[in-house]
Design an enzyme around this catalytic site. Structure first.
Site, mmCIF file in Angstrom:
data_model
loop_
_atom_site.group_PDB
_atom_site.id
_atom_site.type_symbol
_atom_site.label_atom_id
_atom_site.label_comp_id
_atom_site.label_asym_id
_atom_site.label_seq_id
_atom_site.Cartn_x
_atom_site.Cartn_y
_atom_site.Cartn_z
ATOM 1 C CG ASP A 13 38.799 57.827 76.180
ATOM 2 O OD1 ASP A 13 39.872 58.305 76.089
ATOM 3 O OD2 ASP A 13 38.727 56.925 74.731
ATOM 4 C CE LYS A 16 42.442 54.437 81.521
ATOM 5 N NZ LYS A 16 41.886 54.270 80.786
ATOM 6 N N GLY A 40 45.321 60.641 77.714
ATOM 7 C CA GLY A 40 45.011 61.089 78.000
ATOM 8 C C GLY A 40 44.114 61.023 78.995
ATOM 9 C CG HIS A 41 44.713 59.413 82.978
ATOM 10 N ND1 HIS A 41 45.633 58.457 83.654
ATOM 11 C CD2 HIS A 41 44.069 58.356 81.878
ATOM 12 C CE1 HIS A 41 45.237 57.297 83.098
ATOM 13 N NE2 HIS A 41 44.573 57.701 82.077
ATOM 14 C CD GLN A 219 46.885 53.694 76.013
ATOM 15 O OE1 GLN A 219 48.223 52.714 76.299
ATOM 16 N NE2 GLN A 219 47.571 54.903 75.623
ATOM 17 C CB THR A 295 43.041 62.569 69.383
ATOM 18 O OG1 THR A 295 42.367 62.244 69.237
ATOM 19 C CG2 THR A 295 44.871 61.658 69.293
ATOM 20 C CB THR A 392 26.735 60.366 90.422
ATOM 21 O OG1 THR A 392 27.326 61.376 91.593
ATOM 22 C CG2 THR A 392 26.446 59.180 90.746
#
Length: 406
Positions: A13, A16, A40-41, A219, A295, A392
């Site tokens: 998280d 990426k 999850g991206h 991850q 999730t 930013t």
């Protein structure tokens, strides 16, 4: 032409997806090499938001060939759902733009069932990832090559029947409806068939021809099955070693890019030395909208842990850093950064002045508040690797470049 790899330096998280999407516009190929739909991206581009769990982030830019490598585990149901989701948002998803390794293992509804009954204490996503990797290691798994060769449904029925018998003896939770699962998996497999092929040869071809190739990690380093906070980890190698086994091709990575969040978060159970179970943690969660893309679970939040990050840099050999979510620290009078641990394993903090000014969207280094620049410089000096990119804000354009990446 060059080869790049983007990896999370913490517990995932880190942001990426944004960097992968930015780089993808200049890439010929983007490779996902480990994990499954437990990642999850969130990618924001031209006013649209895309949440990806399985398909590489390069699919959004439209230029690159995207590869799901042999080190991944793939749920055909989730794959088709994600293809349909992207198409509804106007993204082109074709076999010419998306290739899935025939050697990748299949995640089945049985694996999701096992995840529910076995892994409650670990705090997994419940997507069946661990049990799928377990079958792979036990040499009882189903690979995607079983779809085009026609043996998939028979293999799946055998797999389900084996676990049905075990479930009846061991678990209280009712087993899945096998006939319904066979029907749904069969339909998904048929639609998935055109995307399945030899990813190793395709990746090797692009590398050999000197194309721009990007490997996208899922991850973060400390969820790695070997190097993470075991047993509170994922079931694959999330660090740079996984790129070689999970892609199947030796690649010289000119840029090994570590994504570092300006503070620390993690989802699920496990140790977290700098966690703040207090107003500070709540404030970080609110500022950073820290809820899992896969999730929806609230992420645990705490101060930046440079001692932990130093280990991550040893493991991965990062030579370029992108710092994310610096804007989420605006408003704190004082910021703490862990620089060591004491004999009891508790973090030893360095305190740095905070800043009140909003910095979201700033694209010039000199326009950042002095305390913000000092915070960034402190991180860079400790890690001894250039912080070449400062994110930013969530949009692709919200970037300060301190060192050229491409």
């Amino acid at each position: 032409m060059a080869n790049y790899i983007v990896l999370g330096a913490q517990w995932g998280d880190e942001g990426k997806g944004k960097i992968v999407d930015m780089l993808s516009a200049k890439m010929d190929m983007v490779v996902r090499f480990q994990g499954g739909a437990n990642a999850g991206h969130t990618v924001k581009c031209e006013g649209k938001e895309y949440v990806l769990h399985l398909i590489p982030g390069g699919i959004v830019s439209g230029k690159a060939v995207n590869v799901i490598g042999n080190g991944c585990v793939v749920d055909p149901l989730t794959f088709i759902e994600e293809v349909d989701y992207l198409r509804k948002l106007g993204v082109e998803v074709t076999p010419e733009k998306l290739l899935v390794s025939s050697q990748a293992h299949v995640v089945t509804p049985v694996h999701k069932y096992l995840d529910r009954v076995l892994n409650k204490k670990i705090g997994t996503t419940g997507r069946g990832i661990g049990p799928a990797y377990g079958d792979k290691v036990h040499r009882t798994g189903i690979r995607l090559e079983n779809i085009p060769d026609g043996s998939f449904i028979d293999r799946f029925r055998e797999h389900a029947e084996t676990y049905r018998q075990i479930s009846a003896q061991v678990y209280d939770e009712p087993f899945i409806d096998v006939d319904d699962a066979v029907r749904r998996m069969g339909e998904a497999a048929e639609r998935m068939k055109p995307y399945i092929g030899d990813s190793v040869e395709r990746i090797a071809e692009f590398v050999r021809r000197g194309k721009n190739v990007l490997y996208e990690g899922a991850q973060g380093t400390f969820l790695d099955i070997d190097h993470g906070t075991y047993p509170f980890v994922t079931s694959s190698s999330t660090s740079i070693g996984g790129a070689f086994t999970g892609g199947g091709v030796f690649v010289e990575f000119e840029k090994r890019i570590g994504i570092v969040k300006a503070y620390t978060t993690r989802v699920g159970e496990g140790p977290f030395p700098t966690e703040q179970n207090n107003e500070i943690g709540e404030r970080l969660r609110k500022n950073g909208h820290e809820f899992g893309a896969t999730t929806g679970r609230p992420r645990r939040c705490g101060w930046l842990d440079l001692k932990m990050l130093k280990r991550s840099f040893i493991i991965n050999g990062f030579n370029y850093v992108s710092l994310s979510k610096i804007s989420c620290l605006s408003g704190f009078e004082t910021l703490k950064v862990a620089v060591d641990y004491n004999a009891a394993g508790e973090p030893v903090y360095e305190e740095l002045p905070g800043w009140r000014e909003e910095v979201e969207g700033i694209t010039e280094w000199n326009k950042l508040p002095e305390s913000c620049r000092n915070y960034i410089n402190f991180i860079e000096e400790y890690l001894a690797v250039p912080l070449g990119m400062i994110s930013t804000g969530p949009d692709r354009k919200d970037i300060i470049y301190r060192e050229k990446l491409i």
